[in-house]
Each structure stands twice: as structure tokens, then as C-alpha cells.
Design a protein around this motif. Structure first.
Motif, PDB file in Angstrom:
ATOM      1  N   GLY A 186     -91.693  39.269  -8.041  1.00 26.16           N
ATOM      2  CA  GLY A 186     -91.415  38.007  -7.355  1.00 26.16           C
ATOM      3  C   GLY A 186     -90.909  36.961  -8.324  1.00 26.16           C
ATOM      4  N   PRO A 187     -91.041  35.689  -7.934  1.00 26.78           N
ATOM      5  CA  PRO A 187     -90.435  34.595  -8.703  1.00 26.78           C
ATOM      6  C   PRO A 187     -91.264  34.156  -9.914  1.00 26.78           C
ATOM      7  N   LEU A 235     -93.351  31.024 -11.214  1.00 27.79           N
ATOM      8  CA  LEU A 235     -93.944  29.770 -10.730  1.00 27.79           C
ATOM      9  C   LEU A 235     -94.106  28.800 -11.896  1.00 27.79           C
ATOM     10  N   ARG A 256     -89.253  19.008  -5.076  1.00 27.13           N
ATOM     11  CA  ARG A 256     -89.829  18.637  -3.782  1.00 27.13           C
ATOM     12  C   ARG A 256     -91.317  18.923  -3.747  1.00 27.13           C
ATOM     13  N   ARG A 257     -91.847  19.529  -4.821  1.00 30.06           N
ATOM     14  CA  ARG A 257     -93.276  19.840  -4.828  1.00 30.06           C
ATOM     15  C   ARG A 257     -93.746  19.961  -6.267  1.00 30.06           C
ATOM     16  N   VAL A 296     -93.224  24.822  -8.307  1.00 27.52           N
ATOM     17  CA  VAL A 296     -92.009  25.405  -7.726  1.00 27.52           C
ATOM     18  C   VAL A 296     -91.918  26.876  -8.111  1.00 27.52           C
ATOM     19  N   ALA A 297     -91.178  27.632  -7.285  1.00 28.07           N
ATOM     20  CA  ALA A 297     -90.922  29.047  -7.568  1.00 28.07           C
ATOM     21  C   ALA A 297     -89.441  29.185  -7.871  1.00 28.07           C
ATOM     22  N   LEU A 313     -81.282  29.535  -2.085  1.00 28.43           N
ATOM     23  CA  LEU A 313     -81.725  28.176  -2.465  1.00 28.43           C
ATOM     24  C   LEU A 313     -81.749  28.007  -3.983  1.00 28.43           C
ATOM     25  N   PHE A 356     -84.234  27.806  -6.714  1.00 29.00           N
ATOM     26  CA  PHE A 356     -85.553  28.082  -6.153  1.00 29.00           C
ATOM     27  C   PHE A 356     -85.566  29.416  -5.406  1.00 29.00           C
ATOM     28  N   CYS A 357     -86.772  29.973  -5.277  1.00 30.63           N
ATOM     29  CA  CYS A 357     -86.980  31.236  -4.556  1.00 30.63           C
ATOM     30  C   CYS A 357     -87.012  30.953  -3.050  1.00 30.63           C
ATOM     31  N   ASP A 358     -86.440  31.862  -2.265  1.00 28.19           N
ATOM     32  CA  ASP A 358     -86.569  31.750  -0.802  1.00 28.19           C
ATOM     33  C   ASP A 358     -87.203  33.008  -0.194  1.00 28.19           C
ATOM     34  N   GLY A 359     -87.825  33.819  -1.036  1.00 30.63           N
ATOM     35  CA  GLY A 359     -88.505  35.017  -0.523  1.00 30.63           C
ATOM     36  C   GLY A 359     -87.600  36.225  -0.346  1.00 30.63           C
ATOM     37  N   SER A 360     -86.298  36.079  -0.651  1.00 28.81           N
ATOM     38  CA  SER A 360     -85.346  37.179  -0.409  1.00 28.81           C
ATOM     39  C   SER A 360     -85.643  38.423  -1.240  1.00 28.81           C
ATOM     40  N   HIS A 361     -86.328  38.256  -2.379  1.00 28.33           N
ATOM     41  CA  HIS A 361     -86.586  39.411  -3.250  1.00 28.33           C
ATOM     42  C   HIS A 361     -87.282  40.547  -2.498  1.00 28.33           C
TER      43      HIS A 361
END
Lengths: 91, 337
Positions: free
Chosen positions: A28-29, A31, A49-50, A53-54, A63, A66-71
Motif C-alpha cells: 500500500g501507500p 503514510l 487536507r489532513r 496523508v497517504a 489523486l 496522494f493514494c486513492d486506494g487503486s493499488h
């Protein structure tokens, strides 16, 4: 009131001296936590924005940075695959 | 105050409005009479109303009812049936070893295998403007109190798992900034499409399964015994959120809405890609490492969340595909006695 404690030196302060940490999550990403700043190649700061971040490390996020979960959809792996079972040696 | 949907919710209304001095319904008979507690409008609404006393309260109702023995007994009776039905119907994957790596890997496998009908793909490609609004109305029951049910678990767990849950929840609450709280972002989306974002405004329009989805989270959250299920539920929720939210945002963009409406979804693509990592490893994985006896409940909570939200999603798609509304048509009239 709590007395000063030598051990407290090991605890990162929640302020400017707090180190930035990057944690690599398996498959995954990355963090990122702490007082970081993310910039474009021309030096423009991308407003976070937070707090945590990932960051994409599979390359297919829509994105980026940033990570968008596509992995997960592409089966991205950071860990070596377990070795395939070996065929038995001929007798 | 919601409209009643049957004898149990009618009598609960009367009890807490001080029109009755005792509950006055044979609750055991009502519980025996239901053929599916997950789809039972009367029981799910009664539980939802009793639970709302633990959140923002019910308009015009004395807050003391939250801890009244008759209300607690009602909750306990419905909860026993509800939890038993979930445990019977939800199938668990093979349980992994109780360590961080194995728990996270098994959760990613469980949530990745979820291949039910997809409300997000329907929204992205086909939904009409009216169906998109119905989607928001159904979601509003939970999303206007987004994060609250899992927050109950913070004082119930310790160590790394607690810190992980706080890290996720702080982000859900906008890092302490009102206008960035996820519940507030959802309200902004509702107002952007012309809906009323008042808390509970659409309660009478949602079917039992929508109430059951919210009630399940509150049941897990308000029982310390079920803290493992809360952690698992949150992990599965976060792990099945980033890509669907990208599709929801695309759907609203396709229907011509601007960033004011889609911001909630776009925010969740990014936020939940962070949260899923923390939830799977640092929350669920650490919790099981500390308390191995919670392993099964972590997976029960995760699988129950996928199961109930899968049922709710399938109902929505069936209604929309048949050209019907996915909202509830009130059948039970709460006539004066």
C-alpha cells in the motif's frame, strides 16, 4: 503537576521539533505524519487536507501524489511473493 | 419524532411521551412474530428511536428515558434477536493468526472479495437525478452522524489500537474544524441538491434495512463486549470506501453538480485511502494482538457490515432497476387509539 522526567526527552513534542515520520504500509501507500510540507516541482505548496496523508507508491492513483486506494485493484505488491512450491526432485 | 411502524414502535412512542406508564406490549410475542428482524420496520424503528436517546435525543422527549429500565429492556430484547440473526446469517472467512500482518491481510482479502451489486457503479453510470437524491436520503440516516457509532469504542480499547482509532476519528471530525467534519460535508452535499439536511428529517422515508445498518453500528459501539466487532466494522467500512466514493462523485458530476456537491465524495477517496491502512493494521491488527479473544468478533463485525450494507444496496438497485423508488412507502398508520 508532573515533575520533569528524563524519559520525556524520548517523546516527540507536538510542535515544530516533532520529526516527520514516513511509514511504508505493505502492498500500500506511504503514510506521512508530522510537520511536513508537500510541494509541486516549482515549489508551490500543496495544502494538506489532513494531518496524516497517504502518498501513492503504486503509480496509478488518480489523486497523485496522494493514494486513492487503486493499488488494490492492480494487485500492487511491495512484499516478495511466497516462493512457489518446488516440484519434487526426480528419484 | 419518527412515525410509528407497528405495535412496538407505537407503544415506545407512547411510553416516552408519557402517554403510558408502562410499555404495554407483549414484547416476546412481537419478537416471536417477526420472520426477519433485519427487515422488520417496527422492531428496527423501535431500536433506532431508543438508540437516538444515546445520540442527539428525540425532540420533545425527556433525556432521562435513555437509561429507563423499560427502554433498556426493550433494547436488550431486540438486540438479542438482532445479534443472533447476524451471527447465524453472516459467514466468516477462515480466521487468521492473531497478529497484525495476518489480520490485515485477511481483512484486505475479505473486503476485496466483496462482489455484490454495486450502488456506486449504478450511481456513476445510470442513476437519474431523482435516484441520486434517494441515495443521499438513504445515506443521511448514518452520514449526518458519521463516525459517532465507532467513537463509542475509544474508551473501551487501549494502547496502539486506541491511538489508531483516535487518529481516524479525528480526521472524520474534520481535525476539529466544524466545516470539515464529514457529517457537515454530507449536509453540504444534501443542501447542494436541494434536500433538507436537518438531522433525522427523512427518517420516515427509509426502509428497515437502512435502520438496521445504523442500529448494528450502535449495538456494536455501545456494548463493550462487542468492541472487536466495532473495530472490524470500521475497518471493512473504510476498506470498501475509496473507490466507491470516486464513483459516487463521478455520478453527481455526470448529473451536472459542481464541486460543492461532490466535495464530500472526493474528500472520502483521499481520506479513506489513509484510514483503511490505519484501520486494518493499527486498529484491528493491534487490537487482536492485545486481545486475541477478539479475533472472531473483528471478522464478525467486518463481515456483518459487508452483509447488511450488501442487502441494503441490492434492495436499492432492485427498486431502481424496476423503475420504482427505493424509499419506503408508509404502510402503517399511527392512528390515535
Amino acid at each position: 503537576m508532573i515533575a520533569p522526567d528524563d524519559d520525556a526527552a524520548d517523546i516527540p513534542a507536538a510542535g515544530a521539533d516533532e520529526p516527520v515520520s514516513i511509514t511504508a504500509y505493505p502492498n500500500g501507500p506511504l503514510l506521512v505524519r508530522g510537520p511536513f510540507e508537500i510541494r509541486t516541482p516549482t515549489g508551490v505548496v500543496i495544502p494538506p487536507r489532513r494531518k496524516t496523508v497517504a502518498l501513492c507508491r503504486c503509480g496509478v492513483s488518480s489523486l497523485k501524489p496522494f493514494c486513492d486506494g487503486s493499488h488494490k485493484a492492480i494487485g500492487f505488491r511491495t512484499e516478495p511473493e511466497p516462493p512457489a512450491p518446488q516440484p519434487p526432485l526426480p528419484a | 419524532m419518527p412515525q410509528a411502524r407497528g405495535p412496538v414502535s407505537t407503544n415506545l412512542r407512547k411510553l416516552i411521551s408519557n402517554q403510558h406508564t408502562e410499555f404495554g406490549v407483549d414484547l416476546d410475542a412481537a419478537l416471536r412474530a417477526t420472520d426477519d428482524v433485519l427487515q422488520d420496520d417496527d422492531l428496527q424503528l423501535a431500536l433506532f428511536m431508543a438508540y437516538e436517546l444515546r445520540y442527539s435525543g428525540l425532540q420533545g422527549i425527556d433525556d432521562d428515558w435513555e437509561w429507563h429500565p423499560e427502554v433498556l429492556a426493550l433494547c436488550a430484547a431486540i438486540e438479542r434477536l438482532f445479534e443472533a440473526a447476524l451471527r447465524e446469517r453472516v459467514s466468516l472467512p477462515p480466521l487468521p493468526a492473531p497478529d497484525v500482518e495476518s489480520v490485515a491481510a485477511a481483512l484486505f482479502e475479505l473486503t476485496g472479495a466483496d462482489s455484490g451489486p454495486s450502488v456506486s457503479r449504478f450511481l456513476a453510470k445510470k442513476a437519474t437525478d431523482e435516484q441520486a437524491r434517494e441515495f443521499l436520503i438513504l445515506r443521511s440516516i448514518y452520514q449526518l452522524k458519521e463516525a459517532d457509532p465507532h467513537t463509542w469504542a475509544i474508551p473501551r480499547i487501549r494502547s496502539r489500537a486506541k491511538a489508531a482509532l483516535v487518529e481516524i476519528q479525528a480526521d472524520e471530525y474534520g481535525g476539529g474544524r466544524f466545516e470539515r467534519m464529514h457529517s457537515e460535508l454530507f449536509a453540504r452535499t444534501m443542501r447542494g441538491v436541494g434536500l433538507d439536511a436537518g438531522y433525522g428529517h427523512y427518517i420516515d422515508a427509509v426502509p428497515a434495512i437502512t435502520l438496521a445498518s445504523s442500529n448494528m453500528m450502535t449495538m456494536f459501539g455501545t456494548h463493550r463486549r462487542l468492541r472487536g466487532a466495532t473495530a472490524g466494522h470500521l475497518a471493512a467500512f473504510e476498506m470498501t470506501s475509496s473507490q466507491p466514493n470516486r464513483l459516487y462523485g463521478n455520478g453527481f458530476r455526470r448529473l451536472g453538480y459542481d464541486a460543492n456537491v461532490t466535495f464530500y465524495f472526493d474528500e472520502h477517496v483521499e481520506a479513506d485511502a489513509v484510514h483503511e491502512q490505519i484501520a486494518a493494521r493499527d486498529l484491528a491488527g493491534s487490537l487482536v494482538t492485545d486481545e486475541p479473544e477478539l479475533l472472531e468478533d473483528v471478522f464478525f463485525g467486518a463481515a456483518a457490515g459487508l452483509y447488511v450494507d450488501g442487502l441494503a444496496g441490492a434492495q436499492q438497485i432492485d427498486a431502481w432497476t424496476a423503475g420504482h423508488s427505493a424509499l419506503r412507502v408508509p404502510e402503517y398508520l399511527d392512528l390515535p387509539a
